[in-house]
Design an enzyme around this catalytic site. Sequence first.
Site, PDB file in Angstrom:
ATOM      1  N   GLU A 195      26.032  61.492  29.680  1.00  0.00           N
ATOM      2  CA  GLU A 195      24.925  60.536  29.790  1.00  0.00           C
ATOM      3  C   GLU A 195      25.368  59.236  29.147  1.00  0.00           C
ATOM      4  O   GLU A 195      25.579  59.176  27.935  1.00  0.00           O
ATOM      5  CB  GLU A 195      23.674  61.070  29.090  1.00  0.00           C
ATOM      6  CG  GLU A 195      22.512  60.080  29.073  1.00  0.00           C
ATOM      7  CD  GLU A 195      21.372  60.518  28.165  1.00  0.00           C
ATOM      8  OE1 GLU A 195      20.712  59.630  27.589  1.00  0.00           O
ATOM      9  OE2 GLU A 195      21.142  61.731  28.020  1.00  0.00           O
ATOM     10  N   ARG A 210      23.087  50.502  27.036  1.00  0.00           N
ATOM     11  CA  ARG A 210      22.920  49.675  25.837  1.00  0.00           C
ATOM     12  C   ARG A 210      24.002  48.612  25.701  1.00  0.00           C
ATOM     13  O   ARG A 210      23.993  47.837  24.743  1.00  0.00           O
ATOM     14  CB  ARG A 210      22.940  50.550  24.575  1.00  0.00           C
ATOM     15  CG  ARG A 210      21.854  51.611  24.543  1.00  0.00           C
ATOM     16  CD  ARG A 210      21.945  52.428  23.271  1.00  0.00           C
ATOM     17  NE  ARG A 210      21.089  53.598  23.306  1.00  0.00           N
ATOM     18  CZ  ARG A 210      21.025  54.510  22.360  1.00  0.00           C
ATOM     19  NH1 ARG A 210      21.775  54.381  21.270  1.00  0.00           N
ATOM     20  NH2 ARG A 210      20.228  55.558  22.466  1.00  0.00           N
ATOM     21  N   THR A 264      18.760  55.802  28.350  1.00  0.00           N
ATOM     22  CA  THR A 264      18.081  54.608  27.855  1.00  0.00           C
ATOM     23  C   THR A 264      17.566  53.754  29.017  1.00  0.00           C
ATOM     24  O   THR A 264      17.687  52.529  29.014  1.00  0.00           O
ATOM     25  CB  THR A 264      18.989  53.768  26.922  1.00  0.00           C
ATOM     26  OG1 THR A 264      19.758  54.638  26.089  1.00  0.00           O
ATOM     27  CG2 THR A 264      18.133  52.905  25.996  1.00  0.00           C
ATOM     28  N   LYS A 323      12.539  64.836  28.088  1.00  0.00           N
ATOM     29  CA  LYS A 323      13.323  64.497  26.918  1.00  0.00           C
ATOM     30  C   LYS A 323      12.370  64.399  25.731  1.00  0.00           C
ATOM     31  O   LYS A 323      11.268  63.865  25.865  1.00  0.00           O
ATOM     32  CB  LYS A 323      14.029  63.158  27.131  1.00  0.00           C
ATOM     33  CG  LYS A 323      14.778  62.650  25.902  1.00  0.00           C
ATOM     34  CD  LYS A 323      15.564  61.401  26.225  1.00  0.00           C
ATOM     35  CE  LYS A 323      16.292  60.873  24.998  1.00  0.00           C
ATOM     36  NZ  LYS A 323      17.227  59.778  25.334  1.00  0.00           N
TER      37      LYS A 323
END
Length: 208
Positions: free
Chosen positions: A39, A43, A67, A127
């Site tokens: 994953e 960012r 994210t 999640k």
Amino acid sequence: MTASLLDRVPVIPVVVIENLDHAVPIARALVAGGVPVIELTLRTPVALDAIERIAAEVPEILVGAGTIVTPGQAKQAADAGAQFLVSPGCTASLTKAMRDTGLPHLPGAATVSEVLTLLEAGYTELKFFPAEASGGANFLKSIHSPIPAARFCPTGGISTANASTYLALPNVGCVGGSWLTPAAAVAEQDWDAIVALAAATAELVRST
């Protein structure tokens, strides 16, 4: 995809790529260690390019984008070649955007109300973030009885010290962790260290 995201591997490596040239070696090291899932968090400026490169050059790994915090990022990640999506939280527009990609995805939840909202929207795999800051394994243990339909991938504060505690819970399918790709090993391009850390997750699971 036939297998559930939560049942692919016990630990999904959560990876931040700063240098695009590190993307493929990291992915290959994880595969060599027996963890064929990665994953990549959105960012850094090179994150989407890293996803594209891994998807093209390491087809044996399942590459996802984490994210995801805006609807536009969901499409960008899918266009780059991501095979699954993960968001730290959930809004109606964000979950719609992820669903519209047609990719498997894990929306984030940190409260009972958020879990119930996502269950109402048709999700059973979520999640749990930030896991340790939101009550940790005790929180998930507490909500299993009243909300047995929900299963989780806890992320945030997970390490080798507490991963087994999470994995032992009936409503946890896997955990997300960054310890498989430590910054020092990546900076030194010590790919063998990442292979070893990935391989060690098998021992982690056997100990639960």
